[in-house]
Design an enzyme around this catalytic site. Structure first.
Site, PDB file in Angstrom:
ATOM      1  N   ASN A  44      -7.861  10.529  -2.716  1.00 13.45           N
ATOM      2  CA  ASN A  44      -8.177  10.793  -1.311  1.00 13.45           C
ATOM      3  C   ASN A  44      -8.668  12.180  -0.936  1.00 13.45           C
ATOM      4  OD1 ASN A  44      -7.810   8.409   0.401  1.00 13.45           O
ATOM      5  ND2 ASN A  44      -5.810   8.315  -0.570  1.00 13.45           N
ATOM      6  N   ASP A  93       0.849  -1.193   0.000  1.00 12.92           N
ATOM      7  CA  ASP A  93       0.000   0.000   0.000  1.00 12.92           C
ATOM      8  C   ASP A  93       0.888   1.248   0.000  1.00 12.92           C
ATOM      9  OD1 ASP A  93      -2.307   1.898   1.053  1.00 12.92           O
ATOM     10  OD2 ASP A  93      -3.261  -0.013   0.592  1.00 12.92           O
ATOM     11  N   ASP A  94       0.365   2.327   0.469  1.00 14.12           N
ATOM     12  CA  ASP A  94       1.014   3.639   0.494  1.00 14.12           C
ATOM     13  C   ASP A  94       2.387   3.558   1.177  1.00 14.12           C
ATOM     14  OD1 ASP A  94       1.363   6.333   0.356  1.00 14.12           O
ATOM     15  OD2 ASP A  94      -0.505   6.850   1.366  1.00 14.12           O
ATOM     16  N   ARG A 147      -6.066  16.307   3.241  1.00 16.31           N
ATOM     17  CA  ARG A 147      -5.047  15.295   3.574  1.00 16.31           C
ATOM     18  C   ARG A 147      -3.660  15.744   3.080  1.00 16.31           C
ATOM     19  NH1 ARG A 147      -3.659   9.072   2.074  1.00 16.31           N
ATOM     20  NH2 ARG A 147      -3.654   8.254   4.160  1.00 16.31           N
ATOM     21  N   LYS A 190      -3.808  -0.680  -6.936  1.00 19.18           N
ATOM     22  CA  LYS A 190      -4.868  -0.118  -6.099  1.00 19.18           C
ATOM     23  C   LYS A 190      -4.823   1.379  -6.353  1.00 19.18           C
ATOM     24  CE  LYS A 190      -6.171   0.642  -1.265  1.00 19.18           C
ATOM     25  NZ  LYS A 190      -5.971   0.216   0.110  1.00 19.18           N
ATOM     26  N   TRP A 191      -5.803   1.904  -7.075  1.00 19.47           N
ATOM     27  CA  TRP A 191      -5.796   3.296  -7.564  1.00 19.47           C
ATOM     28  C   TRP A 191      -6.616   4.131  -6.589  1.00 19.47           C
ATOM     29  CZ3 TRP A 191      -4.804   4.477 -13.184  1.00 19.47           C
ATOM     30  CH2 TRP A 191      -4.954   5.830 -13.475  1.00 19.47           C
ATOM     31  N   ASP A 192      -5.920   4.898  -5.766  1.00 17.13           N
ATOM     32  CA  ASP A 192      -6.581   5.636  -4.694  1.00 17.13           C
ATOM     33  C   ASP A 192      -6.845   7.084  -5.117  1.00 17.13           C
ATOM     34  OD1 ASP A 192      -7.646   5.991  -2.161  1.00 17.13           O
ATOM     35  OD2 ASP A 192      -5.866   5.288  -1.106  1.00 17.13           O
ATOM     36  N   CYS A 227     -10.394   2.948  -5.571  1.00 18.17           N
ATOM     37  CA  CYS A 227     -10.503   3.253  -4.146  1.00 18.17           C
ATOM     38  C   CYS A 227     -10.530   4.765  -4.038  1.00 18.17           C
ATOM     39  CB  CYS A 227      -9.271   2.683  -3.432  1.00 18.17           C
ATOM     40  SG  CYS A 227      -9.104   3.158  -1.711  1.00 18.17           S
ATOM     41  N   ASP A 241     -13.115   2.486   4.051  1.00 21.39           N
ATOM     42  CA  ASP A 241     -11.957   2.294   4.925  1.00 21.39           C
ATOM     43  C   ASP A 241     -12.374   1.686   6.258  1.00 21.39           C
ATOM     44  OD1 ASP A 241     -10.115   3.185   3.164  1.00 21.39           O
ATOM     45  OD2 ASP A 241      -9.654   5.069   4.188  1.00 21.39           O
TER      46      ASP A 241
HETATM   47  C1  DGJ Z   1      -6.993   5.428   1.718  1.00 23.64           C
HETATM   48  C2  DGJ Z   1      -7.348   3.999   1.381  1.00 23.64           C
HETATM   49  O1  DGJ Z   1      -8.719   3.814   1.406  1.00 23.64           O
HETATM   50  C3  DGJ Z   1      -6.620   3.088   2.357  1.00 23.64           C
HETATM   51  O2  DGJ Z   1      -7.001   1.751   2.156  1.00 23.64           O
HETATM   52  C4  DGJ Z   1      -5.146   3.278   2.176  1.00 23.64           C
HETATM   53  O3  DGJ Z   1      -4.783   2.840   0.890  1.00 23.64           O
HETATM   54  C5  DGJ Z   1      -4.778   4.739   2.372  1.00 23.64           C
HETATM   55  N1  DGJ Z   1      -5.581   5.619   1.566  1.00 23.64           N
HETATM   56  C6  DGJ Z   1      -3.333   4.963   2.029  1.00 23.64           C
HETATM   57  O4  DGJ Z   1      -2.967   6.281   2.088  1.00 23.64           O
END
Ligand code: DGJ
Length: 745
Positions: A485, A371-372, A448, A481-483, A531, A553
């Site tokens: 935020n 992940d991140d 964020r 996993k394409w986030d 995501c 989340d």
């Molecule tokens: C938000 C995602 O929903 C989480 O699962 C995780 O990937 C974090 N971002 C990472 O910054």
């Protein structure tokens, strides 16, 4: 991407000749007929009939949408309604298929525009039609204004779900500015007993199901956030009769395939007619068409059933699997994955990830995801976004040793990215401070600690594509996993003329789709998860380009029951990922057993997100047996027919779902008890969707059944007599599998 596969969204866009998914061939559609004597169009698909006609004034008018009619039944003629009063001029209340704002109309128009010469009047009259393998195309136009609107209809023969979209073309010699552009309007007949169901939520609390009566007046479901959002999801269902029921009742439902700001406007007029208009959100919207230019809308999909909201959801699920997902009609089953985000957050490094990978493989995990935190100066959410180079302090030899290790353990390898964002503390932002959405010399709000890159700019689009293309070319990666935020703020685009800047709402999303489409073409083995800090970008548009989605989340297994239930109203469990994480859960500090956590997560695509290095041998053994059991039922759970038996909404104590395999050979029952109810027994569960005359043998994955339960019984028995489970204590759960006995059909 497999070029022979297609989706309904692709078919519509391909026929409209737009970018996006245009490379794919057209999808077969249900037959569509034109009756020249009555000037009516009729679609018969699945169990529905949909009809509309051209009235004496040349206006396209909805005639019927409901249960399938006999082939020789008349669907009526389109006629202009009479004027009710001076305030409802002739034609003002006509249920138009696609209304321009002009003439006498008072309803919400689909298209509102203004012209350089000051005209704002637009009346869209029928011009011609074309029916071919790809569907129906009806051209409307305003001859004086020299505007054409091409409406497209594609109908899925299996589910009766119709996809509608529009293309607006400016054939004038002057600029036409679009103020409001919908994909379609769906009209329901006048009635006073409609009610609306919709989805609402927020971060870590997505997918709440809400219901309200429809009365004269309007309801807007929408996002003004720049992306789909979770405050509302672009899905609706309207029931007639006032008794929402999983298996009975008339339900019209639909969803919009768009991942930017959107709006679904539901309006009941003074005559009690209901009109559902969906498309680009008109808020802060403006799109200029130069002479000769056109704009394609997203697709607005909708269906009807008289078998209740449960069947409406199953139709959506079947439709999504067969016609929306990029690998449909037979998308791959979701592999069991491991992701260490909740265990390690940004503190990823090669030795620990290797240890996690070894442990994950020993539990039966099939995909390992970092992940991140693996790139740039990314030690917290304050820095590094935008710099898609491996952090050499954490991975001194790059990602290759870990990827090789993961592959050696027979798992596929996945990586987290958030390509549309940038931290101000990043090399990318230092080099290109003008690449973010912003208004000249105005505040740039952070969310964020990050800003949104303006993907509408071609240079930004190219940067993002090239960065991801390089990553996928240089590393043997099977999954992204394409986030995404944060929401948009200050959505300016100072590099283009002020009157062109609001195109950002459209061009950004078109470019996002274009990047995903090209990446899939160049890297056909790579799967993508959508995501957005959880379930903030789940819609039929992004689902056409991704293989799975992250609903929330919030991984607390009890909260997840409601989240997953709400999700299932609109979207298929085939794409819904769910992780087993640590206890107490980080969101609400709730403790729950490993059994409860596994069973809750097994309702979708199973993942593990706990710190498995801390698990005891006993926990390892429990996990191993659940992962193995899951692999034996996942085809049924992910792609079978879902029956919501007991609703967990509104913090209900009970929750139960049943999934039935497409070929009827298996059913899987999950039952949960959030809180014991005095000395009361758990409600008897009556299964649904089994073949009454076939025989099914039950086996438990976890939990007990009442003494005396027969090992084998008919479908009729399990459905009518039902089964009693031994759930008693708080956070108790059971999973029971019903296998059709060999030879039974
Ligand atoms: C938000 C995602 O929903 C989480 O699962 C995780 O990937 C974090 N971002 C990472 O910054």
């Amino acid at each position: 991407m497999n070029q022979t596969k297609t989706s309904m969204a692709a078919a519509i866009l391909a026929l409209l000749g737009t970018s996006g998914l245009a490379a794919k061939p057209a999808t077969p559609t249900a037959p569509i007929h034109y009756d020249a004597d009555h000037k009516t169009f009729r679609i018969d698909a699945g169990k529905i009939t949909y009809a509309f006609g051209v009235n004496d004034d040349g206006i396209l008018q909805t005639l019927y949408w409901g249960s399938r009619l006999a082939p020789d039944d008349a669907v009526g003629n389109a006629t202009p309604p009479k004027s009710r009063s001076a305030f409802d001029a002739i034609g003002a209340n006509t249920p138009q298929e696609y209304a321009g704002w002009g003439g006498p109309i008072t309803v919400m128009p689909d298209l509102k525009a203004h012209f350089a010469d000051g005209n704002r009047d637009l009346i869209l009259r029928y011009q011609n039609y074309k029916i071919d393998d790809g569907g129906l195309q009806v051209t409307l136009g305003d001859k004086a204004a020299k505007v054409s609107v091409i409406l497209r209809y594609v109908a899925d023969p299996a589910t009766g779900i119709i996809g509608r979209s529009a293309r607006i073309e400016n054939h004038a010699t002057q600029v036409m500015t679009l103020d409001r552009v919908a994909a379609a309007s769906w009209n329901l007949p006048a009635a006073t007993d409609y009610s609306l169901r919709y989805l609402t939520g927020t971060w870590a609390a997505e997918w709440h199901v809400r219901t309200r009566p429809l009365t004269p007046g309007a309801t807007d479901l929408e996002s003004r956030r720049g992306s789909t959002g979770d405050e509302n999801n672009p899905w609706f269902a309207i029931e007639r009769g006032g008794h929402w029921n999983e298996s009975q009742g008339h339900v019209w439902f639909g969803a919009l395939g768009w991942s930017g700001s959107w709006n679904i406007h539901i309006d009941q007029d003074v005559l009690n007619q209901v009109r559902i208009t969906g498309g680009f959100n008109p808020f802060d919207f403006s799109y200029r068409l130069q002479p000769g230019e056109g704009l394609d809308t997203p697709v607005f999909y909708a269906g009807y059933t008289d078998d209740g909201i449960g069947e409406a959801s199953r139709l959506m699920h079947r439709f999504e699997i067969a016609r929306i997902l990029p690998e449909g009609p037979k998308p791959k089953l979701r592999p069991v994955l491991y992701n260490s985000w909740e265990a390690t957050e940004f503190k990823v490094n090669e030795p620990e990830q290797e240890r996690l990978a070894e442990k994950a493989a020993s539990l039966g995990v099939e995909r390992f995801v970092i992940d991140d935190g693996w790139f740039g100066a990314r030690n917290s959410d304050k820095a590094g976004l935008g710099d898609w180079v491996v952090n050499r302090e954490k991975f001194p030899n790059g990602l290759k040793p870990l990827i090789d290790k993961v592959h050696g353990l027979k798992m596929s390898f996945g990586l987290w990215v958030e390509p549309e964002m940038v931290n101000p503390d990043s090399d990318l932002y230092r080099q290109h401070p003008d690449w973010v959405l912003n208004f000249q010399d105005r505040q740039r709000s952070l969310g964020r600690n990050q800003m949104v890159l303006n993907l509408a700019r071609q240079d930004v689009r190219d940067y993002v594509f090239n960065a991801l293309d390089k990553l996928l070319t240089e590393n043997d990666i099977q999954f992204l996993k394409w986030d995404y935020n944060r929401n948009w703020s200050e959505p300016g685009w100072p590099q283009v003329a002020p009157e062109e800047q609001q195109k950002v709402y459209v061009t950004y999303v078109q470019n996002l789709y274009d990047i995903m489409r090209r990446l899939r073409e160049r890297h056909p083995g790579v799967e993508i998860e959508s995501c957005s800090g959880g379930g903030g970008r789940v819609d039929l548009g992004i689902m056409g380009l991704t293989d799975e989605v992250w609903p929330s989340d919030n991984t607390d297994p009890s909260d997840r029951l409601s989240i997953q239930d709400g999700f299932s109203y609109a979207y298929t469990p085939a794409v819904m990922m769910a992780w087993v994480t640590g206890s107490p859960n980080w969101v609400n500090k709730r403790n729950s057993s490993l059994d409860f956590r596994f069973l809750s997560s097994m309702q979708g695509g199973l993942g593990i997100g706990a710190n498995i290095l801390e698990w005891t041998p006993a926990e390892d053994a429990t996990a191993r047996s659940y992962v193995e059991a899951y692999k034996g039922i996942r085809a049924t759970v992910q792609q079978g027919l879902l029956y919501r038996l007991l609703s967990p909404q509104e913090r209900a104590p009970y929750s139960a779902t049943e999934s039935v395999a497409a070929d009827g050979s298996q059913a899987v029952l999950f039952a949960f008890l959030r809180q014991g109810q005095e000395a009361q027994a758990y409600p008897t569960i009556h299964l649904q969707g089994l073949d009454a005359s076939s025989r099914y043998r039950y086996r438990t994955i976890h939990g007990t059944v009442a003494p005396g339960t027969p090992a084998v019984a008919s479908g009729a028995y399990w459905m009518s007599h039902g089964i009693d489970l031994g759930l008693r204590s708080d956070f108790d759960a059971a999973a029971v599998v019903f296998d059709r006995v060999n030879g039974d059909r």
